[in-house]
Design a protein around this motif. Sequence first.
Motif, PDB file in Angstrom:
ATOM      1  N   SER A   1      34.270  41.600  63.964  1.00  0.00           N
ATOM      2  CA  SER A   1      35.160  41.293  65.278  1.00  0.00           C
ATOM      3  C   SER A   1      34.117  41.997  67.153  1.00  0.00           C
ATOM      4  CB  SER A   1      36.335  42.435  65.345  1.00  0.00           C
ATOM      5  OG  SER A   1      37.499  41.714  64.261  1.00  0.00           O
ATOM      6  N   ALA A   2      33.659  42.990  66.421  1.00  0.00           N
ATOM      7  CA  ALA A   2      32.964  43.922  67.178  1.00  0.00           C
ATOM      8  C   ALA A   2      31.511  43.308  67.671  1.00  0.00           C
ATOM      9  CB  ALA A   2      31.915  44.444  67.141  1.00  0.00           C
TER      10      ALA A   2
ATOM     11  N   ALA B   1      35.526  39.159  73.316  1.00  0.00           N
ATOM     12  CA  ALA B   1      37.411  39.213  73.232  1.00  0.00           C
ATOM     13  C   ALA B   1      37.872  38.165  73.581  1.00  0.00           C
ATOM     14  CB  ALA B   1      37.109  40.321  74.134  1.00  0.00           C
TER      15      ALA B   1
ATOM     16  N   ASP C   1      34.121  55.509  71.128  1.00  0.00           N
ATOM     17  CA  ASP C   1      35.343  54.624  71.598  1.00  0.00           C
ATOM     18  C   ASP C   1      34.481  54.615  72.945  1.00  0.00           C
ATOM     19  OD1 ASP C   1      37.344  54.860  69.898  1.00  0.00           O
ATOM     20  OD2 ASP C   1      37.535  56.934  70.697  1.00  0.00           O
ATOM     21  N   TYR C   2      34.428  52.713  73.117  1.00  0.00           N
ATOM     22  CA  TYR C   2      34.921  52.908  75.028  1.00  0.00           C
ATOM     23  C   TYR C   2      36.107  51.727  75.357  1.00  0.00           C
ATOM     24  CZ  TYR C   2      33.300  48.948  71.697  1.00  0.00           C
ATOM     25  OH  TYR C   2      32.398  48.227  70.429  1.00  0.00           O
ATOM     26  N   PRO C   3      36.514  51.648  76.472  1.00  0.00           N
ATOM     27  CA  PRO C   3      37.433  50.273  77.118  1.00  0.00           C
ATOM     28  C   PRO C   3      37.216  48.888  76.464  1.00  0.00           C
ATOM     29  CG  PRO C   3      36.475  52.214  78.502  1.00  0.00           C
ATOM     30  CD  PRO C   3      35.660  52.309  77.309  1.00  0.00           C
ATOM     31  N   ASP C   4      38.394  49.123  76.652  1.00  0.00           N
ATOM     32  CA  ASP C   4      38.806  47.142  76.215  1.00  0.00           C
ATOM     33  C   ASP C   4      37.856  46.115  77.263  1.00  0.00           C
ATOM     34  OD1 ASP C   4      39.588  47.813  73.823  1.00  0.00           O
ATOM     35  OD2 ASP C   4      41.434  46.930  74.540  1.00  0.00           O
TER      36      ASP C   4
ATOM     37  N   ILE D   1      33.883  46.054  77.148  1.00  0.00           N
ATOM     38  CA  ILE D   1      33.443  45.354  75.566  1.00  0.00           C
ATOM     39  C   ILE D   1      33.494  43.648  76.025  1.00  0.00           C
ATOM     40  CG2 ILE D   1      35.201  44.952  74.494  1.00  0.00           C
ATOM     41  CD1 ILE D   1      31.317  45.330  73.319  1.00  0.00           C
ATOM     42  N   GLU D   2      35.091  43.717  76.535  1.00  0.00           N
ATOM     43  CA  GLU D   2      35.672  41.665  77.660  1.00  0.00           C
ATOM     44  C   GLU D   2      33.955  41.550  78.535  1.00  0.00           C
ATOM     45  OE1 GLU D   2      39.186  42.109  78.561  1.00  0.00           O
ATOM     46  OE2 GLU D   2      39.470  42.748  76.227  1.00  0.00           O
TER      47      GLU D   2
ATOM     48  N   HIS E   1      30.480  40.889  76.897  1.00  0.00           N
ATOM     49  CA  HIS E   1      30.944  39.727  76.510  1.00  0.00           C
ATOM     50  C   HIS E   1      30.764  38.299  76.936  1.00  0.00           C
ATOM     51  CE1 HIS E   1      32.702  40.799  72.143  1.00  0.00           C
ATOM     52  NE2 HIS E   1      31.163  41.163  72.167  1.00  0.00           N
TER      53      HIS E   1
ATOM     54  N   HIS F   1      28.794  51.884  74.339  1.00  0.00           N
ATOM     55  CA  HIS F   1      29.924  53.665  75.036  1.00  0.00           C
ATOM     56  C   HIS F   1      29.708  54.253  75.804  1.00  0.00           C
ATOM     57  CE1 HIS F   1      26.560  55.468  71.480  1.00  0.00           C
ATOM     58  NE2 HIS F   1      27.213  55.820  72.358  1.00  0.00           N
TER      59      HIS F   1
END
Length: 335
Positions: A100-101, A105, A151-154, A157-158, A161, A217
Motif C-alpha cells: 500500500s505504501a 493513492a 505520520d504524514y497527511p494523505d 503522499i498523493e 505519487h 514525513h
Amino acid sequence: MPSQNDTQLRQWAMLRRIPQQPRQITALELTGRLESEGFEVSKRTVERDLHSLSGIFPLIANDRSRPYGWSWSKDAEAFALPAMSPLQALTLELARDHLSALLPASLLGTLAPYFKCADGVLSSGDGVKKLAGWRKKVAIVPPNQPLIPPDYPDGIIEAVHSALLSGQQLEISYASREQGETKTYPAHPLGIVQRGAVTYLVATLYGYTDIRLLAVHRIRSAQVLDQPAKAPKKFDLAEYIRQGAFGFEEGGEIKLAARFTAPAAEHLRETPLSPDQRIEPDQAGWVRVEATVPGTAQLRWWLLGFGDQVEVLDPATLREEFVAISQSLHGIYHR
C-alpha cells in the motif's frame, strides 16, 4: 459443505477454462486447474458440475473418448464471465497488506472494488478456506528493532505519487532535520523507496543533478507543477540502491576484514556479506571474515550491533572509527 457463493465461483472458473470445439478438456484436467487456483474440489464434483452446467450452457461431452472431453459447442457465442480465482484474491489481499505504501493513492482507489471482491472470494465458503487462511500463516519480521512509522497527511503522499506517476515536478516545503528549518523548492521525483518504517522520495532539486533522499514525513506541503521532471542521464533506481544509497552511503566499496566470535559469524556461512566473502579460523573461538562491501553507515550500524563479538581489522580508517567509538563508550559507562 460448500456455500452457494463457493459453488458459483467454482463453476464460473470452470466455464472460463473449457475450450471451444474442436479442442477439449477432461474432468481430471479441470480438477487440476481448479486446485492450482485455490479451489478445494474433487473430480467427482467437477463431473457433477459439468453435467449440470451442460443442461444450461451449450457444452458438449465427447463420449467417443475415455475419459470424456468437454468443449463449448463450436457455434456457441463467446461471452465473458465475471470471476476472480481464490489465488488471484489472495494475491490482491497480500498486495494490499504489504504494498500500500508503494502504490499510488489514485491506483489504490481504482483497485478498491477488486479488493472488495477479493474479500468476498476468500470468505465465500469451505471450498477456499485453506487458501483464505494463508494470510494468518505468513508474516514478514523486520531484522532490526521495530519502529512505529511516522505520520504524514494523505494529501502529501498523493501529491508525491501523482508527480512520480505523471513525470511532473513537485514543489515541496521540506523540514530539514540537520538544518532545523523548512525550505520550499522544486523537486524532480525519481522514485519512492520504503526503508523500514520510513518512506523516502528520491529526487533532485532545482536543476542540480545530485540525488537527494527526502523523508516523506518531513514534507510539510506538496504541489504538483505543470513542468516535466528531469532525471539525471542513465539514472536507474535499482542500480542506485545496489550501490549502497540506502546504506546510507559514505564512500565506495571497501575490503572489510573483521574478527568475529565463531557463533556470531555462523549466520554468515548461510547468508554471506558478498560473493567474495571468506571465513577462516582465527584464534580459539574466533574466525576471520573478509568481504568486499559498500562502506556505508548501514555497515557500521550492523557491526556495532555485535558489540564485543566483533573486532574490525581493516581498513585502517574504519578500525580507527571503532577504536574511537569504544573509547567513547568506555567513558560513558565509567563516569
